[in-house]
Design a protein around this motif. Structure first.
Motif, PDB file in Angstrom:
ATOM      1  N   ALA A   1     -38.455 -34.772 -26.674  1.00 42.08           N
ATOM      2  CA  ALA A   1     -37.841 -33.919 -25.651  1.00 42.08           C
ATOM      3  C   ALA A   1     -37.055 -32.777 -26.272  1.00 42.08           C
ATOM      4  N   ILE A   2     -36.384 -33.054 -27.392  1.00 42.42           N
ATOM      5  CA  ILE A   2     -35.586 -32.000 -28.034  1.00 42.42           C
ATOM      6  C   ILE A   2     -36.491 -31.019 -28.769  1.00 42.42           C
ATOM      7  N   ALA A   3     -37.524 -31.526 -29.429  1.00 45.17           N
ATOM      8  CA  ALA A   3     -38.434 -30.651 -30.171  1.00 45.17           C
ATOM      9  C   ALA A   3     -39.256 -29.763 -29.247  1.00 45.17           C
ATOM     10  N   PHE A   4     -39.462 -30.221 -28.010  1.00 39.57           N
ATOM     11  CA  PHE A   4     -40.230 -29.437 -27.033  1.00 39.57           C
ATOM     12  C   PHE A   4     -39.369 -29.262 -25.783  1.00 39.57           C
ATOM     13  N   PRO A   5     -38.472 -28.256 -25.765  1.00 40.69           N
ATOM     14  CA  PRO A   5     -37.529 -28.101 -24.653  1.00 40.69           C
ATOM     15  C   PRO A   5     -38.188 -27.965 -23.286  1.00 40.69           C
ATOM     16  N   SER A   6     -39.356 -27.341 -23.217  1.00 41.35           N
ATOM     17  CA  SER A   6     -40.021 -27.189 -21.923  1.00 41.35           C
ATOM     18  C   SER A   6     -40.424 -28.546 -21.357  1.00 41.35           C
ATOM     19  N   VAL A   7     -40.769 -29.492 -22.247  1.00 37.79           N
ATOM     20  CA  VAL A   7     -41.088 -30.849 -21.811  1.00 37.79           C
ATOM     21  C   VAL A   7     -39.837 -31.503 -21.221  1.00 37.79           C
ATOM     22  N   ALA A   8     -38.695 -31.321 -21.880  1.00 38.75           N
ATOM     23  CA  ALA A   8     -37.440 -31.870 -21.369  1.00 38.75           C
ATOM     24  C   ALA A   8     -37.097 -31.259 -20.019  1.00 38.75           C
ATOM     25  N   ARG A   9     -37.300 -29.951 -19.887  1.00 36.96           N
ATOM     26  CA  ARG A   9     -37.010 -29.291 -18.612  1.00 36.96           C
ATOM     27  C   ARG A   9     -37.881 -29.853 -17.495  1.00 36.96           C
ATOM     28  N   ALA A  10     -39.178 -30.039 -17.768  1.00 34.54           N
ATOM     29  CA  ALA A  10     -40.084 -30.566 -16.758  1.00 34.54           C
ATOM     30  C   ALA A  10     -39.718 -32.001 -16.382  1.00 34.54           C
ATOM     31  N   ALA A  11     -39.360 -32.816 -17.379  1.00 36.96           N
ATOM     32  CA  ALA A  11     -39.015 -34.202 -17.110  1.00 36.96           C
ATOM     33  C   ALA A  11     -37.741 -34.304 -16.278  1.00 36.96           C
ATOM     34  N   LEU A  12     -36.709 -33.547 -16.644  1.00 36.15           N
ATOM     35  CA  LEU A  12     -35.459 -33.588 -15.895  1.00 36.15           C
ATOM     36  C   LEU A  12     -35.634 -33.052 -14.481  1.00 36.15           C
ATOM     37  N   SER A  13     -36.443 -32.023 -14.329  1.00 32.00           N
ATOM     38  CA  SER A  13     -36.693 -31.466 -12.993  1.00 32.00           C
ATOM     39  C   SER A  13     -37.429 -32.465 -12.108  1.00 32.00           C
ATOM     40  N   ALA A  14     -38.291 -33.288 -12.732  1.00 32.24           N
ATOM     41  CA  ALA A  14     -39.031 -34.293 -11.963  1.00 32.24           C
ATOM     42  C   ALA A  14     -38.136 -35.474 -11.586  1.00 32.24           C
ATOM     43  N   VAL A  15     -37.278 -35.885 -12.521  1.00 34.55           N
ATOM     44  CA  VAL A  15     -36.400 -37.025 -12.261  1.00 34.55           C
ATOM     45  C   VAL A  15     -35.264 -36.636 -11.314  1.00 34.55           C
ATOM     46  N   LEU A  16     -34.743 -35.405 -11.464  1.00 34.32           N
ATOM     47  CA  LEU A  16     -33.650 -34.914 -10.623  1.00 34.32           C
ATOM     48  C   LEU A  16     -34.107 -33.649  -9.900  1.00 34.32           C
ATOM     49  N   PRO A  17     -34.889 -33.816  -8.843  1.00 37.34           N
ATOM     50  CA  PRO A  17     -35.496 -32.652  -8.180  1.00 37.34           C
ATOM     51  C   PRO A  17     -34.533 -31.912  -7.250  1.00 37.34           C
ATOM     52  N   PHE A  18     -33.414 -31.457  -7.808  1.00 35.93           N
ATOM     53  CA  PHE A  18     -32.434 -30.716  -7.029  1.00 35.93           C
ATOM     54  C   PHE A  18     -32.375 -29.286  -7.560  1.00 35.93           C
ATOM     55  N   GLU A  19     -32.252 -28.345  -6.670  1.00 38.87           N
ATOM     56  CA  GLU A  19     -32.319 -26.946  -7.070  1.00 38.87           C
ATOM     57  C   GLU A  19     -31.241 -26.565  -8.091  1.00 38.87           C
ATOM     58  N   PRO A  20     -29.975 -27.013  -7.947  1.00 38.31           N
ATOM     59  CA  PRO A  20     -28.985 -26.675  -8.971  1.00 38.31           C
ATOM     60  C   PRO A  20     -29.366 -27.216 -10.354  1.00 38.31           C
ATOM     61  N   VAL A  21     -29.927 -28.422 -10.371  1.00 42.55           N
ATOM     62  CA  VAL A  21     -30.352 -29.006 -11.653  1.00 42.55           C
ATOM     63  C   VAL A  21     -31.494 -28.203 -12.249  1.00 42.55           C
ATOM     64  N   ARG A  22     -32.433 -27.823 -11.420  1.00 50.96           N
ATOM     65  CA  ARG A  22     -33.574 -27.045 -11.908  1.00 50.96           C
ATOM     66  C   ARG A  22     -33.134 -25.692 -12.456  1.00 50.96           C
ATOM     67  N   ARG A  23     -32.173 -25.065 -11.799  1.00 51.42           N
ATOM     68  CA  ARG A  23     -31.669 -23.788 -12.312  1.00 51.42           C
ATOM     69  C   ARG A  23     -30.967 -23.979 -13.648  1.00 51.42           C
ATOM     70  N   ALA A  24     -30.239 -25.081 -13.766  1.00 49.31           N
ATOM     71  CA  ALA A  24     -29.494 -25.318 -15.003  1.00 49.31           C
ATOM     72  C   ALA A  24     -30.442 -25.599 -16.171  1.00 49.31           C
ATOM     73  N   VAL A  25     -31.400 -26.510 -15.968  1.00 50.08           N
ATOM     74  CA  VAL A  25     -32.281 -26.893 -17.076  1.00 50.08           C
ATOM     75  C   VAL A  25     -33.328 -25.829 -17.371  1.00 50.08           C
ATOM     76  N   ALA A  26     -33.404 -24.807 -16.515  1.00 50.47           N
ATOM     77  CA  ALA A  26     -34.294 -23.687 -16.844  1.00 50.47           C
ATOM     78  C   ALA A  26     -33.849 -23.004 -18.138  1.00 50.47           C
ATOM     79  N   ALA A  27     -32.586 -23.233 -18.543  1.00 49.59           N
ATOM     80  CA  ALA A  27     -32.100 -22.677 -19.812  1.00 49.59           C
ATOM     81  C   ALA A  27     -32.901 -23.202 -20.989  1.00 49.59           C
ATOM     82  N   PHE A  28     -33.497 -24.393 -20.851  1.00 52.47           N
ATOM     83  CA  PHE A  28     -34.279 -24.961 -21.951  1.00 52.47           C
ATOM     84  C   PHE A  28     -35.504 -24.107 -22.267  1.00 52.47           C
ATOM     85  N   ASP A  29     -36.014 -23.387 -21.260  1.00 50.97           N
ATOM     86  CA  ASP A  29     -37.185 -22.544 -21.499  1.00 50.97           C
ATOM     87  C   ASP A  29     -36.864 -21.369 -22.416  1.00 50.97           C
ATOM     88  N   ARG A  30     -35.587 -21.074 -22.575  1.00 49.61           N
ATOM     89  CA  ARG A  30     -35.183 -19.961 -23.441  1.00 49.61           C
ATOM     90  C   ARG A  30     -34.977 -20.412 -24.895  1.00 49.61           C
TER      91      ARG A  30
END
Length: 327
Positions: free
Chosen positions: A168-197
């Motif tokens: 998950a750490i080596a592939f941040p986009s994977v972590a973002r997708a997993a967290l967004s799936a487990v916690l499908p809330f818009e504030p969480v999705r906006r926050a973990v979108a930082a991993f894509d950067r």
């Protein structure tokens, strides 16, 4: 603070005091004091000298991540935010105050993104503790007189958890997708979108720096054990320390600052390598004081300045409001 977290804070504080008191009683108070009084302070001072290295590495890791979102942030800005958040982290359940404090002290990054990056940094430290502990489990189980039948399950779960964290750490986009799936809330999705950067090479650097920081605070623990028990075998102490951090990482935080959990693990695992219970307890409490209490004390002035600034802003706002009403 809401009522539930306040009660949770109080409960964890009570559990920490009770756990430490029970351990002191089991190790005998006279032995605990004697191990402390007879300590070789040169080893303890060497551990103290590593405190700025430990905190500096924490700030450097987090600052590198933050600069991917806000390039204007300097290392001293990240360091100020990390040190300033220590008092809040020490006095809140699960150290959630760290997340809040860093977001407040460093306004260049949105609070949600700041919390997401702090979470990622914490998970990298957790991965280092799990990997180090798994490496130490082999020699420990080989030498154990009567290993528990539960150990294979512990090793399996630990290996799966460590592997998942590293991926998950080596592939941040994977972590973002997993967290967004487990916690499908818009504030969480906006926050973990930082991993894509966060590019993959930065993630690999984060893992490497986390391994380095793990070596630093593990070395501090070894030095503190040598201070209170100079006759302890260095190799055994190093294995015991790795197992202590593994156990602490695997157990949910049930006490304030993990106080009592780390000490109980230290008495158990370091005792397997010949360290007296009183010495293991003293070394673990000293590590807590050096790496949590001392930085928290250094962060108090930042916290006080923040409160003064908030009151001043509130006063200025009140004066402005009264001026508009008068006009």
């Amino acid at each position: 603070m809401p009522r539930a977290p306040r009660w949770l804070f109080a409960l964890k504080g009570v559990l920490a005091v009770v756990a430490v008191a029970v351990l002191v009683r089991l190790a005998h108070p006279a032995n605990v004091w004697r191990a402390f009084a007879d300590a070789e302070w040169g080893w303890a001072l060497a551990a103290l000298a590593l405190v700025p290295v430990n905190v500096g590495l924490e700030a450097y890791r987090w600052g590198r991540l933050v600069r991917r979102l806000a390039p204007e942030v300097r290392h001293r800005d990240a360091l100020r935010a990390v040190v300033g958040s220590y008092p809040l982290g020490l006095l809140t359940p699960g150290r959630v105050g760290d997340y809040v404090g860093r977001a407040v002290y460093l306004r260049a990054v949105p609070p949600g993104a700041s919390a997401a990056l702090t979470f990622g940094e914490r998970m990298a430290t957790l991965a280092a503790c799990l990997v180090g502990g798994l490496a130490a489990l082999g020699p420990y189980l080989r030498d154990a007189v009567a290993p528990s039948p539960l150990w294979p399950a512990v090793v399996g779960v630990g290996a799966l958890g460590a592997g998942a964290l590293v991926v998950a750490i080596a592939f941040p986009s994977v972590a973002r997708a997993a967290l967004s799936a487990v916690l499908p809330f818009e504030p969480v999705r906006r926050a973990v979108a930082a991993f894509d950067r966060i590019p993959r090479e930065e993630s690999v650097t984060l893992l490497a720096l986390s391994g380095l920081r793990y070596l630093v605070f593990s070395t501090q623990f070894v030095l503190l054990v040598r201070a209170v028990d100079p006759g302890a075998a260095l190799g055994g102490v190093a294995l015991g320390v790795a197992l202590v951090f593994f156990a602490k990482s695997a157990v949910p935080q049930v006490t304030l600052g993990d106080l009592g959990v780390r000490e109980g693990a230290a008495v158990f695992f370091l005792g397997a390598y010949g360290v007296a219970p009183a010495a293991a307890l003293d070394a673990s409490l000293a590590l807590f004081a050096l790496n949590l209490v001392l930085p928290a004390l250094a962060g108090v002035p930042f916290l006080l300045r923040l409160r003064v600034a908030a009151r001043e802003a509130e006063r200025v706002g009140g004066v402005a409001a009264r001026g508009r009403v008068a006009a």
